[in-house]
Each structure stands twice: as C-alpha cells, then as structure tokens.
Design a protein around this motif. Structure first.
Motif, PDB file in Angstrom:
ATOM      1  N   ILE A  97      54.509  57.686  28.156  1.00  0.00           N
ATOM      2  CA  ILE A  97      53.764  56.464  28.483  1.00  0.00           C
ATOM      3  C   ILE A  97      54.023  56.069  29.931  1.00  0.00           C
ATOM      4  CG2 ILE A  97      53.541  54.014  27.944  1.00  0.00           C
ATOM      5  CD1 ILE A  97      54.120  54.734  25.035  1.00  0.00           C
ATOM      6  N   GLY A  98      55.237  56.284  30.415  1.00  0.00           N
ATOM      7  CA  GLY A  98      55.554  56.019  31.822  1.00  0.00           C
ATOM      8  C   GLY A  98      54.772  56.926  32.754  1.00  0.00           C
ATOM      9  N   VAL A  99      54.598  58.200  32.371  1.00  0.00           N
ATOM     10  CA  VAL A  99      53.804  59.131  33.181  1.00  0.00           C
ATOM     11  C   VAL A  99      52.351  58.679  33.226  1.00  0.00           C
ATOM     12  CG1 VAL A  99      52.932  61.494  33.313  1.00  0.00           C
ATOM     13  CG2 VAL A  99      55.322  61.086  32.787  1.00  0.00           C
ATOM     14  N   ILE A 100      51.821  58.288  32.076  1.00  0.00           N
ATOM     15  CA  ILE A 100      50.433  57.822  32.016  1.00  0.00           C
ATOM     16  C   ILE A 100      50.252  56.563  32.858  1.00  0.00           C
ATOM     17  CG2 ILE A 100      48.659  56.889  30.473  1.00  0.00           C
ATOM     18  CD1 ILE A 100      49.811  58.762  28.304  1.00  0.00           C
ATOM     19  N   ALA A 101      51.173  55.609  32.734  1.00  0.00           N
ATOM     20  CA  ALA A 101      51.086  54.373  33.517  1.00  0.00           C
ATOM     21  C   ALA A 101      51.226  54.666  34.999  1.00  0.00           C
ATOM     22  CB  ALA A 101      52.162  53.381  33.070  1.00  0.00           C
ATOM     23  N   SER A 102      52.130  55.552  35.358  1.00  0.00           N
ATOM     24  CA  SER A 102      52.327  55.913  36.763  1.00  0.00           C
ATOM     25  C   SER A 102      51.085  56.576  37.337  1.00  0.00           C
ATOM     26  CB  SER A 102      53.541  56.830  36.884  1.00  0.00           C
ATOM     27  OG  SER A 102      53.751  57.196  38.214  1.00  0.00           O
ATOM     28  N   ASN A 103      50.472  57.482  36.586  1.00  0.00           N
ATOM     29  CA  ASN A 103      49.241  58.130  37.051  1.00  0.00           C
ATOM     30  C   ASN A 103      48.095  57.138  37.170  1.00  0.00           C
ATOM     31  OD1 ASN A 103      50.309  60.671  37.374  1.00  0.00           O
ATOM     32  ND2 ASN A 103      49.840  61.289  35.273  1.00  0.00           N
ATOM     33  N   PHE A 104      47.981  56.224  36.214  1.00  0.00           N
ATOM     34  CA  PHE A 104      46.941  55.203  36.265  1.00  0.00           C
ATOM     35  C   PHE A 104      47.087  54.347  37.514  1.00  0.00           C
ATOM     36  CE2 PHE A 104      45.535  50.868  35.398  1.00  0.00           C
ATOM     37  CZ  PHE A 104      44.203  51.085  35.067  1.00  0.00           C
ATOM     38  N   LEU A 105      48.329  53.916  37.786  1.00  0.00           N
ATOM     39  CA  LEU A 105      48.566  53.074  38.960  1.00  0.00           C
ATOM     40  C   LEU A 105      48.338  53.838  40.261  1.00  0.00           C
ATOM     41  CD1 LEU A 105      51.682  51.094  37.739  1.00  0.00           C
ATOM     42  CD2 LEU A 105      49.351  50.251  37.993  1.00  0.00           C
ATOM     43  N   ALA A 106      48.635  55.122  40.276  1.00  0.00           N
ATOM     44  CA  ALA A 106      48.411  55.917  41.479  1.00  0.00           C
ATOM     45  C   ALA A 106      46.927  56.126  41.744  1.00  0.00           C
ATOM     46  CB  ALA A 106      49.112  57.268  41.354  1.00  0.00           C
ATOM     47  N   ILE A 107      46.165  56.373  40.693  1.00  0.00           N
ATOM     48  CA  ILE A 107      44.731  56.617  40.858  1.00  0.00           C
ATOM     49  C   ILE A 107      43.999  55.338  41.250  1.00  0.00           C
ATOM     50  CG2 ILE A 107      42.616  57.246  39.612  1.00  0.00           C
ATOM     51  CD1 ILE A 107      44.384  59.177  37.958  1.00  0.00           C
ATOM     52  N   TYR A 108      44.359  54.229  40.635  1.00  0.00           N
ATOM     53  CA  TYR A 108      43.641  52.968  40.846  1.00  0.00           C
ATOM     54  C   TYR A 108      44.409  51.986  41.719  1.00  0.00           C
ATOM     55  CZ  TYR A 108      40.687  54.798  37.181  1.00  0.00           C
ATOM     56  OH  TYR A 108      39.853  55.594  36.446  1.00  0.00           O
ATOM     57  N   GLN A 109      45.171  52.485  42.683  1.00  0.00           N
ATOM     58  CA  GLN A 109      45.976  51.620  43.535  1.00  0.00           C
ATOM     59  C   GLN A 109      45.116  50.676  44.367  1.00  0.00           C
ATOM     60  OE1 GLN A 109      48.280  53.728  46.405  1.00  0.00           O
ATOM     61  NE2 GLN A 109      49.199  51.893  47.257  1.00  0.00           N
ATOM     62  N   VAL A 110      44.119  51.192  45.071  1.00  0.00           N
ATOM     63  CA  VAL A 110      43.288  50.351  45.937  1.00  0.00           C
ATOM     64  C   VAL A 110      42.457  49.367  45.117  1.00  0.00           C
ATOM     65  CG1 VAL A 110      41.422  50.374  47.629  1.00  0.00           C
ATOM     66  CG2 VAL A 110      43.302  51.996  47.838  1.00  0.00           C
ATOM     67  N   PRO A 111      41.799  49.785  44.017  1.00  0.00           N
ATOM     68  CA  PRO A 111      41.084  48.780  43.221  1.00  0.00           C
ATOM     69  C   PRO A 111      41.992  47.690  42.656  1.00  0.00           C
ATOM     70  CG  PRO A 111      40.311  50.959  42.634  1.00  0.00           C
ATOM     71  CD  PRO A 111      41.495  51.141  43.545  1.00  0.00           C
ATOM     72  N   LEU A 112      43.213  48.038  42.269  1.00  0.00           N
ATOM     73  CA  LEU A 112      44.140  47.020  41.777  1.00  0.00           C
ATOM     74  C   LEU A 112      44.523  46.037  42.880  1.00  0.00           C
ATOM     75  CD1 LEU A 112      46.470  49.098  39.449  1.00  0.00           C
ATOM     76  CD2 LEU A 112      44.881  47.304  38.776  1.00  0.00           C
ATOM     77  N   LYS A 113      44.664  46.525  44.095  1.00  0.00           N
ATOM     78  CA  LYS A 113      44.970  45.618  45.206  1.00  0.00           C
ATOM     79  C   LYS A 113      43.774  44.735  45.534  1.00  0.00           C
ATOM     80  CE  LYS A 113      48.677  48.224  47.305  1.00  0.00           C
ATOM     81  NZ  LYS A 113      49.225  48.816  48.510  1.00  0.00           N
ATOM     82  N   VAL A 114      42.567  45.269  45.414  1.00  0.00           N
ATOM     83  CA  VAL A 114      41.369  44.452  45.619  1.00  0.00           C
ATOM     84  C   VAL A 114      41.286  43.370  44.547  1.00  0.00           C
ATOM     85  CG1 VAL A 114      38.840  44.491  45.608  1.00  0.00           C
ATOM     86  CG2 VAL A 114      40.096  46.247  46.847  1.00  0.00           C
ATOM     87  N   VAL A 115      41.613  43.725  43.311  1.00  0.00           N
ATOM     88  CA  VAL A 115      41.638  42.742  42.227  1.00  0.00           C
ATOM     89  C   VAL A 115      42.696  41.676  42.505  1.00  0.00           C
ATOM     90  CG1 VAL A 115      42.218  42.436  39.775  1.00  0.00           C
ATOM     91  CG2 VAL A 115      40.671  44.253  40.474  1.00  0.00           C
ATOM     92  N   SER A 116      43.845  42.077  43.042  1.00  0.00           N
ATOM     93  CA  SER A 116      44.890  41.091  43.341  1.00  0.00           C
ATOM     94  C   SER A 116      44.445  40.152  44.457  1.00  0.00           C
ATOM     95  CB  SER A 116      46.201  41.778  43.685  1.00  0.00           C
ATOM     96  OG  SER A 116      46.123  42.431  44.926  1.00  0.00           O
ATOM     97  N   VAL A 117      43.717  40.665  45.446  1.00  0.00           N
ATOM     98  CA  VAL A 117      43.181  39.790  46.497  1.00  0.00           C
ATOM     99  C   VAL A 117      42.182  38.810  45.887  1.00  0.00           C
ATOM    100  CG1 VAL A 117      41.736  39.738  48.573  1.00  0.00           C
ATOM    101  CG2 VAL A 117      43.603  41.375  48.415  1.00  0.00           C
ATOM    102  N   ALA A 118      41.334  39.288  44.990  1.00  0.00           N
ATOM    103  CA  ALA A 118      40.366  38.406  44.337  1.00  0.00           C
ATOM    104  C   ALA A 118      41.065  37.334  43.497  1.00  0.00           C
ATOM    105  CB  ALA A 118      39.416  39.228  43.471  1.00  0.00           C
ATOM    106  N   ILE A 119      42.115  37.713  42.777  1.00  0.00           N
ATOM    107  CA  ILE A 119      42.868  36.744  41.975  1.00  0.00           C
ATOM    108  C   ILE A 119      43.515  35.697  42.883  1.00  0.00           C
ATOM    109  CG2 ILE A 119      44.931  36.468  40.516  1.00  0.00           C
ATOM    110  CD1 ILE A 119      44.194  39.180  39.264  1.00  0.00           C
ATOM    111  N   LEU A 120      44.060  36.133  44.002  1.00  0.00           N
ATOM    112  CA  LEU A 120      44.687  35.182  44.922  1.00  0.00           C
ATOM    113  C   LEU A 120      43.660  34.253  45.561  1.00  0.00           C
ATOM    114  CD1 LEU A 120      47.345  37.490  46.540  1.00  0.00           C
ATOM    115  CD2 LEU A 120      47.764  35.500  45.111  1.00  0.00           C
ATOM    116  N   ILE A 121      42.490  34.773  45.884  1.00  0.00           N
ATOM    117  CA  ILE A 121      41.434  33.913  46.436  1.00  0.00           C
ATOM    118  C   ILE A 121      40.992  32.897  45.386  1.00  0.00           C
ATOM    119  CG2 ILE A 121      39.030  33.902  47.235  1.00  0.00           C
ATOM    120  CD1 ILE A 121      39.693  36.494  48.755  1.00  0.00           C
TER     121      ILE A 121
END
Length: 171
Positions: free
Chosen positions: A121-145
């Motif tokens: 599960i850690g490998v799957i989560a790590s791969n998910f976060l690596a693949i979707y790093q930029v979209p997750l950061k864009v989502v975090s900017v949207a949440i902060l705005i």
C-alpha cells in the motif's frame, strides 16, 4: 500597488507584526518543502539545485508557502480582532489541507518511510503521489485560495453595518 489590494488585506497587513508573521511562517515552510522535494540540501554543504523538470513544482511550492504565510496572518488577525465567535479548527483547516497536499511525500525520504511501513500500500501511495505531484500542488493552491477567500469574507462581514431604512410607521 497597495491600492489594488482588497480592503481586508490592506487592513491586516497595515500592521507590521502581521507582515513579520507571514515571513516567519512562509520562509520555514519554503525551506521545508524544498528539502522534501530534494531541491535544497544542507549536508555536506548548503546547496540549492533546481533541475529543469522541477521548475513547475518549485513555483507551485513557493506559491503554497507564501499563501500559507498570508493565510496564517489573516487567521491570527481574525482570532484577535473578531467579535464573532468562530471555532479555531475551522480557521486552520484550509492551512492544514494546503500543507498536506503541498508536499510531495513520494519525492523525499518520506516515500521510503511509506514503503517500509505500509508495504504494498505504501508503494501504491508513493507511486500515486509521484505521478500526480503537480496536480496535487495545483489542488493545494486552489484550496488555499478558497481558504483565503473565506477568511476575506469573514473579515469584511464583520465590518458591515446594518442599515435600516426608516418606514412611514417610524414617523
């Protein structure tokens, strides 16, 4: 430049201590985020390395840290100056979501901790976060705005004056 800022932002940042609080929050978060993204190193020598493929992530990380500093200052202002009772947990939920989604845990040593602790599960989560790093950061900017807009509305709502138009019955 300052006149184009909303009145609530000018009101908060007209006090120098809130500008200092923004810097005190934003700078350590910027350092921490860049250490997690492996762009800033302190051992064996201090070095900042920004490869071409990490420019977008670096820009988003910088925006997240600045927005978190501004949001923290505005939250403190609301807590200190608001007569409306609000729960402190609701004020800082946007900040917490921005921090959690703003750091790429698979790109740092946290990814190895995930893998070793949670196995597959850690490998799957790590791969998910690596693949979707930029979209997750864009989502975090949207949440902060969104959190900044919410705190902006809370400040401007506390400054409204209820104006009642006299009717003919009042005379």
């Amino acid at each position: 430049m300052i006149s184009i800022l909303p009145l609530s932002v000018r009101q908060v940042f007209s006090i120098p201590s809130y500008i200092a609080l923004t810097a005190v929050v934003a700078i350590p978060l910027w350092i921490l985020f860049n250490m997690f993204d492996q762009l800033l190193f302190f051992e064996p020598i201090w070095i900042f390395y920004l490869p071409e493929d990490a420019i977008v992530g670096f820009i988003l990380t910088t925006i997240v840290s600045i927005l978190l500093g501004i949001l923290a200052s505005m939250n403190v202002y609301v807590i200190k100056h608001s007569r409306i009772r609000t729960s402190r947990a609701s004020l800082f939920s946007g900040s917490a979501l921005g921090v959690i989604s703003g750091v790429c845990s698979s790109c740092s040593s946290i990814g190895f901790l995930l893998i070793s602790t949670f196995g597959t599960i850690g490998v799957i989560a790590s791969n998910f976060l690596a693949i979707y790093q930029v979209p997750l950061k864009v989502v975090s900017v949207a949440i902060l705005i969104l959190a900044l807009y919410s705190i902006y509305r809370r400040i401007t709502r506390s400054c409204t004056i209820d104006y009642k138009v006299p009717s003919s019955k009042d005379f």
